[in-house]
Design a protein around this motif. Structure first.
Motif, short mmCIF file in Angstrom:
data_model
loop_
_atom_site.label_atom_id
_atom_site.label_comp_id
_atom_site.label_asym_id
_atom_site.label_seq_id
_atom_site.Cartn_x
_atom_site.Cartn_y
_atom_site.Cartn_z
N VAL A 76 0.80 -1.24 0.00
CA VAL A 76 0.09 -0.08 0.07
C VAL A 76 0.94 1.04 0.06
O VAL A 76 1.76 1.47 0.85
CB VAL A 76 -1.05 0.14 1.21
N MET A 77 0.71 1.92 -0.97
CA MET A 77 1.23 3.46 -1.05
C MET A 77 0.48 4.53 -0.31
O MET A 77 0.95 5.16 0.40
CB MET A 77 1.78 3.94 -2.35
N LEU A 78 -0.69 4.65 -0.55
CA LEU A 78 -1.54 5.56 -0.06
C LEU A 78 -3.00 5.51 -0.34
O LEU A 78 -3.26 4.76 -1.47
CB LEU A 78 -1.30 7.10 -0.70
N SER A 79 -3.86 6.13 0.39
CA SER A 79 -5.23 6.02 0.07
C SER A 79 -5.70 7.62 -0.06
O SER A 79 -5.25 8.49 0.72
CB SER A 79 -6.23 5.44 0.94
N SER A 80 -6.88 7.87 -0.52
CA SER A 80 -7.32 9.33 -0.78
C SER A 80 -7.90 9.82 0.62
O SER A 80 -7.55 10.88 1.02
CB SER A 80 -8.85 9.36 -1.45
N ARG A 81 -8.16 8.82 1.81
CA ARG A 81 -8.72 9.33 2.92
C ARG A 81 -7.79 9.62 3.97
O ARG A 81 -7.85 10.41 4.81
CB ARG A 81 -9.57 7.97 3.31
N ASP A 82 -6.41 9.07 4.01
CA ASP A 82 -5.54 9.45 5.06
C ASP A 82 -4.16 9.67 4.48
O ASP A 82 -3.30 9.83 5.56
CB ASP A 82 -5.53 8.00 5.85
N ASN A 83 -4.11 10.12 3.25
CA ASN A 83 -2.72 10.37 2.86
C ASN A 83 -2.38 12.02 3.49
O ASN A 83 -0.85 12.09 3.66
CB ASN A 83 -2.56 10.54 1.36
N PHE A 84 -3.33 12.48 3.75
CA PHE A 84 -2.72 14.08 4.50
C PHE A 84 -2.12 13.81 5.44
O PHE A 84 -1.30 14.75 5.85
CB PHE A 84 -4.21 14.62 4.86
N LEU A 85 -2.17 12.74 6.27
CA LEU A 85 -1.26 12.63 7.65
C LEU A 85 0.24 12.66 7.02
O LEU A 85 1.17 13.19 7.54
CB LEU A 85 -1.69 11.45 8.18
#
Lengths: 289, 289
Positions: B59-68
């Motif tokens: 997993v690289m990133l998801s729209s929901r939590d990549n802001f962190l």
């Protein structure tokens, strides 16, 4: 649920249906299964996380990472209170919070009131390290309904109440209400603290907002949320919310907290971590302020 | 891997084999699959986490939590540096770190050097919000080998280097070596900062210890690790490690950081979060000091 998948290993999986996510640990065997009058308790031996306790399909704790939750549930309120002599734990049947509470030499009495004796008996067997203070003469273990206990509790008789419960669905639902918080307020002495686990800041902001609203509605002078990692819970990011009777939460006994890693053997908690845990995300401040 | 299970829903699962854990997101469909000369890129539409990008099964990133991750990789070094004008991002092909870097008005040039153009093209399509600053005249996108770029880079030409890479196995392995850190040191101006994602404090202390050792060995004056939640990565608890050329890391531009939530629209980052992130667990301090 368990399954044999992922390269032929066997796994326990908790699905967080409403969150669209799931967390799995590789297991060796189920070592305990028991239907109590209240819930189904299961314990698994995992490959890399020690033992895993599951209640009604929800992960409660693992040997590997429970130190995060227990240290943050106990030491944050106990180092915030100026003189915590009498502590009441609602839930907490695995006894890990009790152990951390009893590290504090000021504590004279620590009541643990969990409705289900089965949790404590299973913990004594599979998490004996968490139960090592159960025979401390200051410990009072009761297997009763925490909601009733607090409703009938003596006014101004405790300094800290720690609500170490399951999620606000099922048997623990009544622990997340304004009526319960009002009964806790009555039992607290002036300056006393109520702390409760308050779910994931990423996934459960609605629950957090309702808790803040209910605690303020019950008459507490201040309500603050703090955060910490908890890998076995959904999102791995957890919180607790602390409310104070009659005064704001604006300091803690820092000089004593500084000694916690050496004196209490904490693995996560430090005075820096205590202060840092109250820094909340921008989105949290926008919603709760 | 994907499977149909858990109440007939379809899931993507990443198994962290050596950690004995796995994380799953419920998915609707695979919307992209591409074998580039470097790696396999997949994108899924999930049920509750937006899009999910996966490289070689990780997993690289998801729209929901990549802001962190993106906010903490960019704003912590950029508010620590006194005057960050020239910023180099190694990796970061999804462009989320670049977007956060370009929110800083002092920045005159931001180079993004990712070996694989496929990542950026997929991000433009499925994470357009992360790519909204790609046409900023200060942005320079290069699809080249970051290790070579830094080896051949001009001495004392950049203020901040952000290594936004995959884990230290496979193509990114060379980004976790003393030789690479030495090349970065050469490119940094005095007081310059190198920051790199540094895995989970719970699961990867050995990698963290080696990074500290290699960064100090390369000649940095100070090395500090900070932590933040990252639910889609193993354990949900992540870290970055920052090293400084020629001076200690002992402050940040707090007055400007205070305005970040309003001025930059950050969702996680605040001045309080910046300070708090450097509070490390007792076990970390015992091992790294």
């Amino acid at each position: 649920m368990t399954e044999t998948r992922f390269a032929d290993a066997q796994w326990f999986t908790e699905v967080a249906t409403e969150c669209g996510s799931a967390f799995s640990l590789e297991i060796r065997a189920k070592v305990h299964e028991q239907q109590t009058p209240f819930q189904k308790i299961e314990v698994w031996e995992t490959k890399r996380w020690g033992y895993l306790m599951v209640i009604d399909g929800f992960v409660m704790l693992s040997s590997r990472d429970n130190f995060l939750y227990h240290e943050m549930m106990a030491h944050v309120p106990l180092f915030t209170h100026l003189d915590p002599r009498h502590v009441l734990i609602i839930g907490g049947g695995d006894c890990g919070t009790l152990r951390e509470v009893l590290r504090h030499p000021q504590v004279e009495t620590a009541w643990q009131v969990d409705i289900d004796e089965g949790v404590t008996r299973a913990s004594e067997k599979f998490f004996p390290e968490l139960c090592e203070s159960n025979n401390d003469p200051r410990a009072r273990l009761h297997f009763e309904d925490g909601i009733k206990w607090v409703k009938e509790g003596e006014a101004e008789s405790v300094d800290v109440i720690i609500v170490d419960s399951t999620d606000p669905i099922g048997p623990a639902e009544g622990l997340f209400t304004e009526a319960f918080y009002r009964d806790c307020l009555k039992m607290l002495r002036p300056g006393g603290l109520l702390v409760q686990q308050s779910e994931s800041p990423l996934l459960h902001m609605q629950i957090l907002k309702e808790m803040h609203h209910a605690m303020r509605g019950a008459g507490y002078a201040d309500v603050r949320t703090y955060q910490f990692p908890q890998p076995v819970y959904p999102s791995g990011w957890w919180s607790a919310t602390m409310a104070r009777k009659g005064r704001v939460i604006d300091s803690f006994r820092e000089a004593e907290a500084l000694a916690a890693p050496e004196k209490f053997g904490t693995k996560y908690y430090t005075a820096d971590i205590h202060r840092a845990a109250f820094a909340m995300p921008a989105f949290f401040r926008r919603e709760i302020g």
